[in-house]
Motif scaffolding. Structure first.
Motif, PDB file in Angstrom:
ATOM      1  N   LEU A  47       0.836  -1.212   0.000  1.00  0.00           N
ATOM      2  CA  LEU A  47       0.000   0.000   0.000  1.00  0.00           C
ATOM      3  C   LEU A  47       0.868   1.258   0.000  1.00  0.00           C
ATOM      4  O   LEU A  47       0.551   2.257  -0.637  1.00  0.00           O
ATOM      5  CB  LEU A  47      -0.873   0.041   1.255  1.00  0.00           C
ATOM      6  CG  LEU A  47      -2.197  -0.706   1.236  1.00  0.00           C
ATOM      7  CD1 LEU A  47      -2.792  -0.694   2.631  1.00  0.00           C
ATOM      8  CD2 LEU A  47      -3.177  -0.084   0.240  1.00  0.00           C
ATOM      9  N   ARG A  48       1.946   1.184   0.762  1.00  0.00           N
ATOM     10  CA  ARG A  48       2.867   2.325   0.803  1.00  0.00           C
ATOM     11  C   ARG A  48       3.431   2.605  -0.579  1.00  0.00           C
ATOM     12  O   ARG A  48       3.601   3.750  -0.966  1.00  0.00           O
ATOM     13  CB  ARG A  48       4.029   2.021   1.749  1.00  0.00           C
ATOM     14  CG  ARG A  48       3.995   2.815   3.034  1.00  0.00           C
ATOM     15  CD  ARG A  48       5.269   2.650   3.837  1.00  0.00           C
ATOM     16  NE  ARG A  48       5.604   1.261   4.131  1.00  0.00           N
ATOM     17  CZ  ARG A  48       5.048   0.548   5.101  1.00  0.00           C
ATOM     18  NH1 ARG A  48       4.145   1.077   5.890  1.00  0.00           N
ATOM     19  NH2 ARG A  48       5.402  -0.693   5.293  1.00  0.00           N
ATOM     20  N   VAL A  50       1.944   2.079  -3.416  1.00  0.00           N
ATOM     21  CA  VAL A  50       0.889   2.783  -4.164  1.00  0.00           C
ATOM     22  C   VAL A  50       0.841   4.244  -3.721  1.00  0.00           C
ATOM     23  O   VAL A  50       0.775   5.162  -4.544  1.00  0.00           O
ATOM     24  CB  VAL A  50      -0.504   2.145  -3.929  1.00  0.00           C
ATOM     25  CG1 VAL A  50      -1.557   2.899  -4.726  1.00  0.00           C
ATOM     26  CG2 VAL A  50      -0.519   0.682  -4.308  1.00  0.00           C
ATOM     27  N   GLY A  51       0.888   4.449  -2.412  1.00  0.00           N
ATOM     28  CA  GLY A  51       0.854   5.818  -1.878  1.00  0.00           C
ATOM     29  C   GLY A  51       1.989   6.662  -2.445  1.00  0.00           C
ATOM     30  O   GLY A  51       1.783   7.817  -2.817  1.00  0.00           O
ATOM     31  N   ARG A  52       3.167   6.055  -2.512  1.00  0.00           N
ATOM     32  CA  ARG A  52       4.328   6.787  -3.049  1.00  0.00           C
ATOM     33  C   ARG A  52       4.102   7.172  -4.503  1.00  0.00           C
ATOM     34  O   ARG A  52       4.391   8.288  -4.908  1.00  0.00           O
ATOM     35  CB  ARG A  52       5.578   5.899  -2.964  1.00  0.00           C
ATOM     36  CG  ARG A  52       6.482   6.210  -1.794  1.00  0.00           C
ATOM     37  CD  ARG A  52       7.851   5.564  -1.951  1.00  0.00           C
ATOM     38  NE  ARG A  52       7.790   4.102  -1.979  1.00  0.00           N
ATOM     39  CZ  ARG A  52       7.776   3.333  -0.891  1.00  0.00           C
ATOM     40  NH1 ARG A  52       7.842   3.871   0.302  1.00  0.00           N
ATOM     41  NH2 ARG A  52       7.708   2.025  -0.995  1.00  0.00           N
ATOM     42  N   LEU A  54       1.266   7.587  -6.062  1.00  0.00           N
ATOM     43  CA  LEU A  54       0.243   8.630  -6.151  1.00  0.00           C
ATOM     44  C   LEU A  54       0.787   9.972  -5.667  1.00  0.00           C
ATOM     45  O   LEU A  54       0.479  11.023  -6.242  1.00  0.00           O
ATOM     46  CB  LEU A  54      -0.983   8.245  -5.312  1.00  0.00           C
ATOM     47  CG  LEU A  54      -1.825   7.093  -5.869  1.00  0.00           C
ATOM     48  CD1 LEU A  54      -2.848   6.642  -4.831  1.00  0.00           C
ATOM     49  CD2 LEU A  54      -2.541   7.521  -7.149  1.00  0.00           C
ATOM     50  N   MET A  55       1.584   9.930  -4.613  1.00  0.00           N
ATOM     51  CA  MET A  55       2.118  11.182  -4.070  1.00  0.00           C
ATOM     52  C   MET A  55       3.036  11.856  -5.107  1.00  0.00           C
ATOM     53  O   MET A  55       2.955  13.069  -5.314  1.00  0.00           O
ATOM     54  CB  MET A  55       2.891  10.884  -2.778  1.00  0.00           C
ATOM     55  CG  MET A  55       3.463  12.096  -2.097  1.00  0.00           C
ATOM     56  SD  MET A  55       2.236  13.375  -1.656  1.00  0.00           S
ATOM     57  CE  MET A  55       1.918  12.953   0.063  1.00  0.00           C
ATOM     58  N   ALA A  89      -1.044   9.702   4.807  1.00  0.00           N
ATOM     59  CA  ALA A  89      -0.954   8.685   3.749  1.00  0.00           C
ATOM     60  C   ALA A  89       0.440   8.098   3.617  1.00  0.00           C
ATOM     61  O   ALA A  89       0.617   7.058   2.993  1.00  0.00           O
ATOM     62  CB  ALA A  89      -1.402   9.289   2.416  1.00  0.00           C
ATOM     63  N   VAL A  90       1.410   8.748   4.190  1.00  0.00           N
ATOM     64  CA  VAL A  90       2.799   8.334   4.026  1.00  0.00           C
ATOM     65  C   VAL A  90       3.248   7.642   5.305  1.00  0.00           C
ATOM     66  O   VAL A  90       3.335   8.282   6.348  1.00  0.00           O
ATOM     67  CB  VAL A  90       3.676   9.587   3.784  1.00  0.00           C
ATOM     68  CG1 VAL A  90       5.138   9.258   3.940  1.00  0.00           C
ATOM     69  CG2 VAL A  90       3.382  10.174   2.428  1.00  0.00           C
TER      70      VAL A  90
END
Lengths: 91, 91, 91, 91
Positions: A47-48, A50-52, A54-55, A89-90
């Protein structure tokens, strides 16, 4: 999102869905709880990632547009949003 | 795991699977990436809750058994395992 | 704490105090804020190492004693304490 | 950094130095290790608050300048830097 980011993110999320189903199987099969926790750590990691992705996209596109805009309120709202996203989110 | 923990964890994981499918829909519908990131944060939070429940169970049962055993090697292996789990599964 | 752990922890903390003074100098010298943030990350890392050492000690001694005690209330209070510590002191 | 940010950050860091000295005293006085860990958690929290203040400043000033510059390489280097800082300094 551009096409490439969207496809990457969609693929990652489909894999994460599979991991979560795998977790449910582990629990149904009464596997050792430390192994289940280790698998949960892998889902956090995925998930992290994906978060990265997107960020990075968010910085390059949405944030850049807001920061370059002539309206200072837009840049300010973006700083607020980035700060909030960073802290939730991070991880 | 005892029956109650297993059912709780199974229910939470089913909900998390639904959240991940929701994320895929958000991406397919090209939703604002900051909203997708916020939703990712909710999935992290829900996974953490599962991790907490498993960790508590692990402490009360597996760790307790190992620490109470007469074999010091078993207690030692459990300290190692707990340290590793704490640092990767708990976030 | 036994002598060895106490000395290790004391040494680490003295080094961390030095790092924090270094941070103050960086700010006084008006250094680039990204470099200050990077240095803050090092202090977090050093604190985490102290936390790990203390947590290991806590498991091996205080937690083990409570879990082995004949009083179930003592074991239960220790599970609560460990869960709380894990979620706030371990990052 | 502007004067106000620098003073705020300096004050916070002075307080953190005091907290780290307090930790050293706790260890010298052989205080309960769980209490030391709780105090370590407070130092992490205080450092995070400094990190947040610096990150906000960094976004509003350094990042904004780079993102508004006419040189795309400068914006790109800033995206890289922000991603790195977010993942190591913000926790």
């Amino acid at each position: 999102m551009n096409e490439e980011t969207r496809e990457n993110v969609a693929k990652r999320l489909a894999r994460i869905e599979g991991q979560v189903r795998g977790l449910q199987r582990m629990v149904a099969e009464d596997r050792y709880c430390a192994d289940v926790m280790t698998q949960i750590a892998s889902v956090h990691e995925a998930l992290r990632a994906v978060g990265r992705e997107l960020m990075r996209h968010h910085l390059e596109h949405c944030a850049t547009e807001a920061i370059r805009s002539d309206d200072p309120a837009q840049a300010n709202a973006m700083y607020d949003e980035l700060m909030a996203l960073m802290y939730k989110a991070v991880r």
